[in-house]
Design a protein around this motif. Structure first.
Motif, PDB file in Angstrom:
ATOM      1  N   GLY A 110      10.628   3.337  11.887  1.00  0.00           N
ATOM      2  CA  GLY A 110      11.758   2.425  11.856  1.00  0.00           C
ATOM      3  C   GLY A 110      11.532   1.206  10.993  1.00  0.00           C
ATOM      4  O   GLY A 110      12.481   0.457  10.724  1.00  0.00           O
ATOM      5  N   GLY A 111      10.296   0.983  10.566  1.00  0.00           N
ATOM      6  CA  GLY A 111      10.001  -0.172   9.733  1.00  0.00           C
ATOM      7  C   GLY A 111      10.333   0.086   8.276  1.00  0.00           C
ATOM      8  O   GLY A 111      10.555   1.221   7.854  1.00  0.00           O
ATOM      9  N   PRO A 112      10.362  -0.970   7.455  1.00  0.00           N
ATOM     10  CA  PRO A 112      10.774  -0.821   6.059  1.00  0.00           C
ATOM     11  C   PRO A 112       9.650  -0.374   5.138  1.00  0.00           C
ATOM     12  O   PRO A 112       8.482  -0.738   5.316  1.00  0.00           O
ATOM     13  N   LEU A 113      10.023   0.414   4.139  1.00  0.00           N
ATOM     14  CA  LEU A 113       9.180   0.695   2.989  1.00  0.00           C
ATOM     15  C   LEU A 113       9.771  -0.101   1.832  1.00  0.00           C
ATOM     16  O   LEU A 113      10.957   0.038   1.522  1.00  0.00           O
ATOM     17  N   LEU A 114       8.957  -0.961   1.216  1.00  0.00           N
ATOM     18  CA  LEU A 114       9.433  -1.895   0.201  1.00  0.00           C
ATOM     19  C   LEU A 114       8.867  -1.561  -1.161  1.00  0.00           C
ATOM     20  O   LEU A 114       7.763  -1.002  -1.271  1.00  0.00           O
ATOM     21  N   ASP A 115       9.611  -1.922  -2.219  1.00  0.00           N
ATOM     22  CA  ASP A 115       9.060  -1.788  -3.565  1.00  0.00           C
ATOM     23  C   ASP A 115       8.313  -3.057  -3.937  1.00  0.00           C
ATOM     24  O   ASP A 115       8.154  -3.970  -3.114  1.00  0.00           O
ATOM     25  N   SER A 116       7.839  -3.132  -5.164  1.00  0.00           N
ATOM     26  CA  SER A 116       6.997  -4.258  -5.581  1.00  0.00           C
ATOM     27  C   SER A 116       7.785  -5.550  -5.745  1.00  0.00           C
ATOM     28  O   SER A 116       7.194  -6.599  -6.035  1.00  0.00           O
ATOM     29  N   SER A 117       9.106  -5.493  -5.561  1.00  0.00           N
ATOM     30  CA  SER A 117       9.924  -6.696  -5.572  1.00  0.00           C
ATOM     31  C   SER A 117      10.330  -7.117  -4.160  1.00  0.00           C
ATOM     32  O   SER A 117      11.098  -8.062  -3.985  1.00  0.00           O
ATOM     33  N   GLY A 118       9.828  -6.388  -3.157  1.00  0.00           N
ATOM     34  CA  GLY A 118      10.145  -6.711  -1.776  1.00  0.00           C
ATOM     35  C   GLY A 118      11.495  -6.209  -1.318  1.00  0.00           C
ATOM     36  O   GLY A 118      12.014  -6.647  -0.294  1.00  0.00           O
ATOM     37  N   ARG A 119      12.079  -5.255  -2.043  1.00  0.00           N
ATOM     38  CA  ARG A 119      13.380  -4.694  -1.675  1.00  0.00           C
ATOM     39  C   ARG A 119      13.198  -3.415  -0.868  1.00  0.00           C
ATOM     40  O   ARG A 119      12.295  -2.620  -1.140  1.00  0.00           O
ATOM     41  N   LEU A 120      14.099  -3.213   0.080  1.00  0.00           N
ATOM     42  CA  LEU A 120      14.051  -2.012   0.913  1.00  0.00           C
ATOM     43  C   LEU A 120      14.355  -0.776   0.085  1.00  0.00           C
ATOM     44  O   LEU A 120      15.387  -0.710  -0.585  1.00  0.00           O
ATOM     45  N   ILE A 121      13.458   0.210   0.123  1.00  0.00           N
ATOM     46  CA  ILE A 121      13.718   1.483  -0.549  1.00  0.00           C
ATOM     47  C   ILE A 121      13.703   2.657   0.423  1.00  0.00           C
ATOM     48  O   ILE A 121      14.072   3.774   0.064  1.00  0.00           O
ATOM     49  N   GLY A 122      13.284   2.409   1.672  1.00  0.00           N
ATOM     50  CA  GLY A 122      13.269   3.493   2.644  1.00  0.00           C
ATOM     51  C   GLY A 122      12.909   3.005   4.026  1.00  0.00           C
ATOM     52  O   GLY A 122      12.449   1.874   4.216  1.00  0.00           O
ATOM     53  N   VAL A 123      13.150   3.860   5.031  1.00  0.00           N
ATOM     54  CA  VAL A 123      12.764   3.598   6.415  1.00  0.00           C
ATOM     55  C   VAL A 123      11.634   4.554   6.775  1.00  0.00           C
ATOM     56  O   VAL A 123      11.808   5.779   6.718  1.00  0.00           O
ATOM     57  N   ASN A 124      10.470   4.012   7.131  1.00  0.00           N
ATOM     58  CA  ASN A 124       9.322   4.836   7.489  1.00  0.00           C
ATOM     59  C   ASN A 124       9.656   5.655   8.735  1.00  0.00           C
ATOM     60  O   ASN A 124      10.004   5.101   9.778  1.00  0.00           O
ATOM     61  N   THR A 125       9.539   6.974   8.612  1.00  0.00           N
ATOM     62  CA  THR A 125      10.099   7.857   9.637  1.00  0.00           C
ATOM     63  C   THR A 125       9.102   8.839  10.224  1.00  0.00           C
ATOM     64  O   THR A 125       9.111   9.086  11.425  1.00  0.00           O
ATOM     65  N   ALA A 126       8.235   9.404   9.402  1.00  0.00           N
ATOM     66  CA  ALA A 126       7.381  10.482   9.900  1.00  0.00           C
ATOM     67  C   ALA A 126       6.084  10.534   9.117  1.00  0.00           C
ATOM     68  O   ALA A 126       5.959   9.966   8.030  1.00  0.00           O
ATOM     69  N   ILE A 127       5.098  11.212   9.705  1.00  0.00           N
ATOM     70  CA  ILE A 127       3.840  11.481   9.019  1.00  0.00           C
ATOM     71  C   ILE A 127       3.576  12.982   9.062  1.00  0.00           C
ATOM     72  O   ILE A 127       4.089  13.690   9.933  1.00  0.00           O
ATOM     73  N   TYR A 128       2.796  13.433   8.093  1.00  0.00           N
ATOM     74  CA  TYR A 128       2.373  14.831   8.081  1.00  0.00           C
ATOM     75  C   TYR A 128       0.937  14.851   8.579  1.00  0.00           C
ATOM     76  O   TYR A 128       0.015  14.438   7.871  1.00  0.00           O
ATOM     77  N   SER A 129       0.742  15.285   9.816  1.00  0.00           N
ATOM     78  CA  SER A 129      -0.598  15.250  10.395  1.00  0.00           C
ATOM     79  C   SER A 129      -0.653  16.178  11.592  1.00  0.00           C
ATOM     80  O   SER A 129       0.246  16.174  12.434  1.00  0.00           O
ATOM     81  N   SER A 130      -1.725  16.941  11.699  1.00  0.00           N
ATOM     82  CA  SER A 130      -1.908  17.816  12.852  1.00  0.00           C
ATOM     83  C   SER A 130      -2.379  17.040  14.071  1.00  0.00           C
ATOM     84  O   SER A 130      -2.260  17.497  15.201  1.00  0.00           O
ATOM     85  N   SER A 131      -2.925  15.822  13.847  1.00  0.00           N
ATOM     86  CA  SER A 131      -3.450  15.009  14.947  1.00  0.00           C
ATOM     87  C   SER A 131      -2.499  13.887  15.344  1.00  0.00           C
ATOM     88  O   SER A 131      -2.824  13.086  16.215  1.00  0.00           O
ATOM     89  N   HIS A 132      -1.348  13.805  14.690  1.00  0.00           N
ATOM     90  CA  HIS A 132      -0.357  12.758  14.940  1.00  0.00           C
ATOM     91  C   HIS A 132      -0.864  11.369  14.560  1.00  0.00           C
ATOM     92  O   HIS A 132      -0.336  10.364  15.021  1.00  0.00           O
ATOM     93  N   VAL A 133      -1.893  11.317  13.754  1.00  0.00           N
ATOM     94  CA  VAL A 133      -2.429  10.061  13.228  1.00  0.00           C
ATOM     95  C   VAL A 133      -2.435  10.163  11.714  1.00  0.00           C
ATOM     96  O   VAL A 133      -2.590  11.252  11.152  1.00  0.00           O
ATOM     97  N   TYR A 134      -2.301   9.035  11.042  1.00  0.00           N
ATOM     98  CA  TYR A 134      -2.192   8.990   9.581  1.00  0.00           C
ATOM     99  C   TYR A 134      -3.222   9.869   8.879  1.00  0.00           C
ATOM    100  O   TYR A 134      -4.411   9.793   9.157  1.00  0.00           O
TER     101      TYR A 134
END
Length: 390
Positions: free
Chosen positions: A226-250
């Motif tokens: 639910g947190g923001p993914l920002l570009d190098s200008s600090g603008r919102l480019i996406g909402v962090n939603t999911a990870i690809y992991s078998s252990s549910h950790v980054y």
């Protein structure tokens, strides 16, 4: 015969050994001293004092600045789930489930955007701002198929700093990105990385595909959702939603819903509480049935699309002249029209049709290419609201 004196012999030998040891020690000291002198000549006097930190690089300074500018727009969301009924055997009430996630301020009216899965199993919500004030929140709208939700808090306008909205249509692999959130409940955590992939696809809780998702190697962990993914200008480019992991950790692969999708649907969630998806108002045949028809050579193997099963009277499909599955007076089965294209967008399955419809609004006229009796024809249809009462 003169007598031998072993003790005198041993004493002479011990004295010689002692002199050798002293010579070796003196020689070793001389070698170390000469080495130290040479090192001092070439490298100067060793300095064991703690040095002051060197000036920060421009990249570091910029990252610090971006965090200071953007973090006031990021919030910590805590949820309390529906309490389970009392256990019928023990008569003990079950403890309500609690959750935690991230979000960001959308406007000065107090709207907060997050992921649907962050608030999915909750009936109470609280939002903690960057100034550590906590506010009760109410649910305004949800879009489970896009994993989006909007909350609202009644905080003063001067405490609300809306995030800067960017654009995701021109992103490139290799761009620097920043993620701010609350992984494992740790407030205001910053991670950095790059865009490592574009055009990815993830599955929402409804089973619908979310397309054109951003892949990043910025560390995303439970609580970042639910947190923001920002570009190098600090603008919102996406909402962090999911990870690809078998252990549910980054594990180096995170996904963010693109901001262009957010900008399109969040205003609808605020206004209506749901996504107002334009519709043709018909029911389609399941995709696996289409595959069976191809296997049985009832449909050509090189075609794909959505077949009309039944049409709602007065609906867009009815007014456009689409044909549904029917049985004639002789008992012969006639297949419904197979929608193969909407405007210039190929239709391969139900998901692709819904995606194509979501690019339009109610009242738009679209051109359909359909397969009827193994012949392609074109029809015009005017999109309507979904008639969910039928």
């Amino acid at each position: 015969m003169p007598s031998e004196h072993p003790s005198a012999y041993s004493g002479s030998s011990g004295k010689s050994s002692l002199i050798q040891k002293w010579l070796i020690l003196i020689l070793t000291i001389l070698i170390v001293f000469m080495a130290f002198k040479l090192l001092k000549r070439y490298y100067g006097q060793p300095d064991f004092r703690v040095r002051e930190r060197a000036d920060l690089t421009q990249t570091e300074l910029r990252t610090i600045e971006l965090f200071k500018e953007s973090s006031p727009s990021v919030v910590h969301i805590r949820t309390v789930g529906l309490a389970s009924p009392m256990d019928q055997f023990s008569m003990n009430p079950q403890t309500p489930s609690q959750g935690s996630g991230s979000g960001f301020i959308w406007d000065r009216k107090g709207h907060v955007v997050t992921n649907f899965h962050v608030i999915q199993k909750a009936d109470e919500y609280s939002v903690t701002l960057a100034d550590n004030t906590t506010w009760n929140a109410k649910l305004v709208g949800i879009a489970p198929s896009k994993d989006l939700a909007v909350l609202k808090i009644d905080a003063p306008r001067d405490q609300l700093k809306p995030i800067k909205i960017g654009y995701s249509g021109d992103l490139q692999v290799g761009q620097t990105v920043l993620a701010i959130g609350n992984p494992f409940g740790l407030d205001q955590t910053l991670t950095t990385g790059i865009i490592s992939g574009l055009g990815r696809e993830i599955i929402s809780v409804t089973g619908r595909s979310i397309r054109n998702v951003i892949q990043t190697d910025a560390a995303i962990n439970p609580g970042n959702s639910g947190g923001p993914l920002l570009d190098s200008s600090g603008r919102l480019i996406g909402v962090n939603t999911a990870i690809y992991s078998s252990s549910h950790v980054y594990a180096g692969i995170g996904y963010a819903v693109p901001v262009d999708l957010i900008s399109r649907f969040v205003p609808q969630l605020i206004r209506f509480g749901f996504i107002q998806t334009p519709s043709l108002n018909f029911l389609g045949v399941d995709d696996f049935v289409i595959r069976k028809l191809k296997i049985n050579q009832i449909l050509p193997k090189d075609v794909s699309g959505v077949m009309v099963q039944s049409i709602m009277e007065g609906g867009a499909a009815d007014l456009a002249g689409l044909k549904e599955i029917r049985i004639d007076d002789s008992g012969n089965l006639h297949l419904g029209d197979l929608i193969m294209q909407l405007d210039e967008i190929p239709i391969t399955d139900a998901n692709s049709l819904l995606d194509a419809l979501e690019m339009h609004k109610v009242g738009d006229e679209v051109e359909l290419v359909v397969l009827r009796n193994n012949k392609k024809i074109k029809l015009k249809a005017r999109l309507q609201e979904w008639k969910n009462d039928q």
